[in-house]
Design an enzyme around this catalytic site. Structure first.
Site, PDB file in Angstrom:
ATOM      1  CE  LYS A 100      -5.376  16.304  -9.777  1.00 43.79           C
ATOM      2  NZ  LYS A 100      -6.585  15.444  -9.669  1.00 43.79           N
ATOM      3  CD  GLU A 122       0.059  20.706 -17.089  1.00 43.21           C
ATOM      4  OE1 GLU A 122       1.104  21.372 -16.936  1.00 43.21           O
ATOM      5  OE2 GLU A 122      -0.163  19.621 -16.511  1.00 43.21           O
ATOM      6  CB  SER A 387      -8.357  10.157  -4.820  1.00 40.28           C
ATOM      7  OG  SER A 387      -9.348   9.865  -5.788  1.00 40.28           O
TER       8      SER A 387
END
Ligand code: PLP
Length: 404
Positions: A100, A122, A387
């Site tokens: 991310k 958010e 990931s």
């Protein structure tokens, strides 16, 4: 079929100027927000070509994030199954423990070049909030993270991380007090404050330009992996595999292999089973529809609203997926399939015990699928995008599924 689709100018042609990948994508939002998104699109097209921006992003990737991340050959895991070689691209070693940060660093650097003072987002489980707070701290921008009151209680360590790095965690007490209400509150805040800030979306979803921008920032993973794998083995992998929630790690990873004779698999969470509400496999079981500002495939309830979804992996439980994935599915370039909770947890332990790498439960879905392919195929090589790391999941896995 893949052979018929011409990928020669793919990244120039997709998305088109209105943000469409074939019929999917676009920006289905109020005029005021549309103007804000157009400003971001314009800025992105200008700034991402500037040599100063490119040089700064490169420097950050190398000296702050720790890129390039390596590829590891999983010899023990591969041998325990048969003759297929399984490799993993180590996004778990990216600073803050997951992929991310790749798009958060890009988004916040863009905000800085645009002269914005603040970034807004958010968060549900808190992973996106933590990555954005990390990027905001690095660039010295303010960071407002909207989070449901229920999630704040559940995700205490991530809330602490965000606060320690200086982010404002804003408690949302409407409705069910979870992700959906947090999205609404964050969008409302953005509509009020868009002159001073940008809204940083956490995956290849939302209105144009986010699916394109987030893919571009994540594509470093795929291009790195392509060259590293060639250098390591002298050839390309036969197949590449990534898990798909919103689809950012998969979109970036797949971008490096689209034009190659490599099979591509996207893995969705089947959770507890095929009943609506028990899984989050939107590409496999969903239908076309508009939600959160973009057209894609989604899981709908009987009223056509986004259906409730479930997965043991909180990063995968989203009722839609990025428009580019819907497009890749429609042209048959990527095959989407499912892995349930149980197989994902088996893979979580298999990679941990065989290789000394504890994967995120999201990534464990991709590992499980590679293990399944390896059992079926008998030979060849598979590269999995790992990931993220699983430290965040250890207590949950032991409490819910037990030690295996
Ligand atoms: C958030 C997350 C995902 C899912 O997001 P995508 O946008 O589908 O990549 C996958 N793996 C990890 C480790 C995550 O934190």
């Amino acid at each position: 079929m893949a052979e018929k689709f011409d990928f020669t100018n793919y990244f120039k042609e997709y998305p088109d100027e209105n943000g469409f990948f074939g019929p999917y994508g676009g920006a289905y939002i109020e005029p005021e927000l549309k103007a804000a998104m157009d400003e971001i699109t314009q800025a992105y097209f200008t700034i991402c070509k500037s040599s100063k921006f490119i040089a700064e992003l490169r420097e950050i990737r190398k000296n702050f994030q720790g890129r390039p991340t390596p590829i590891t050959y999983c010899e023990n895991l591969s041998r325990s199954i048969g003759d297929v070689q399984i490799y993993v691209k180590r996004e778990d070693l990216n600073h803050s423990g997951a992929h991310k940060l790749n798009h958060c660093m890009g988004e916040v650097l863009l905000a800085k070049y645009m002269g914005k003072k603040k970034v807004i987002a958010e968060t549900g489980a808190g992973q996106h909030g933590v990555a954005l707070a990390t990027a905001a701290a690095h660039f010295g921008l303010e960071c407002d993270i909207y989070m449901g009151a229920v999630d704040i209680k559940k995700q205490a360590p991530n809330v602490a991380r965000m606060k320690i790095m200086g982010a404002n965690v804003i408690e949302v007490t409407d409705g069910l007090q979870t992700l959906k209400e947090a999205v609404d509150a964050a969008f409302a805040a953005y509509t009020r404050e868009y002159k001073d800030c940008i809204y940083c979306i956490g995956s290849v979803v939302g209105p144009h330009p986010f699916p394109m921008m987030v893919r571009d920032f994540q594509s470093v993973v795929g291009f790195e992996a392509h060259d590293q794998f060639l250098e390591m083995t002298g050839e390309l992998p036969d197949a590449v595999v990534a898990c798909v929630g919103g689809g950012s790690n998969a979109a970036g990873f797949f971008s490096g292999f689209l034009t190659d004779p490599v099979k591509i698999y996207g893995v969705e969470p089947l959770g507890r089973g095929t009943n609506l509400g028990d899984h989050a496999a939107s590409l496999t079981y969903g239908e076309e529809g508009v939600m959160h500002g973009f057209n894609s495939v989604m899981l709908k309830d009987e009223n056509g609203e986004p259906a409730p979804v479930y997965s043991c992996a909180s990063g995968l439980d989203y009722p839609s997926s990025g428009p580019e994935h819907a497009f890749w599915k429609s042209i048959d370039r990527v095959q989407y399939d499912v892995i349930d909770d149980d197989a994902a947890i088996d893979a979580f332990y298999a990679l941990s015990k065989n290789e000394g790498i504890i994967p995120a439960v999201e990534s464990s879905h991709a590992v499980a699928y590679a293990m399944k392919l390896a059992r079926e195929q008998k030979h060849g090589s598979i590269l999995v995008n790992l990931s993220g790391r699983g430290d965040k999941d250890m207590d949950y896995v032991i409490d819910t599924f037990g030690l295996r």
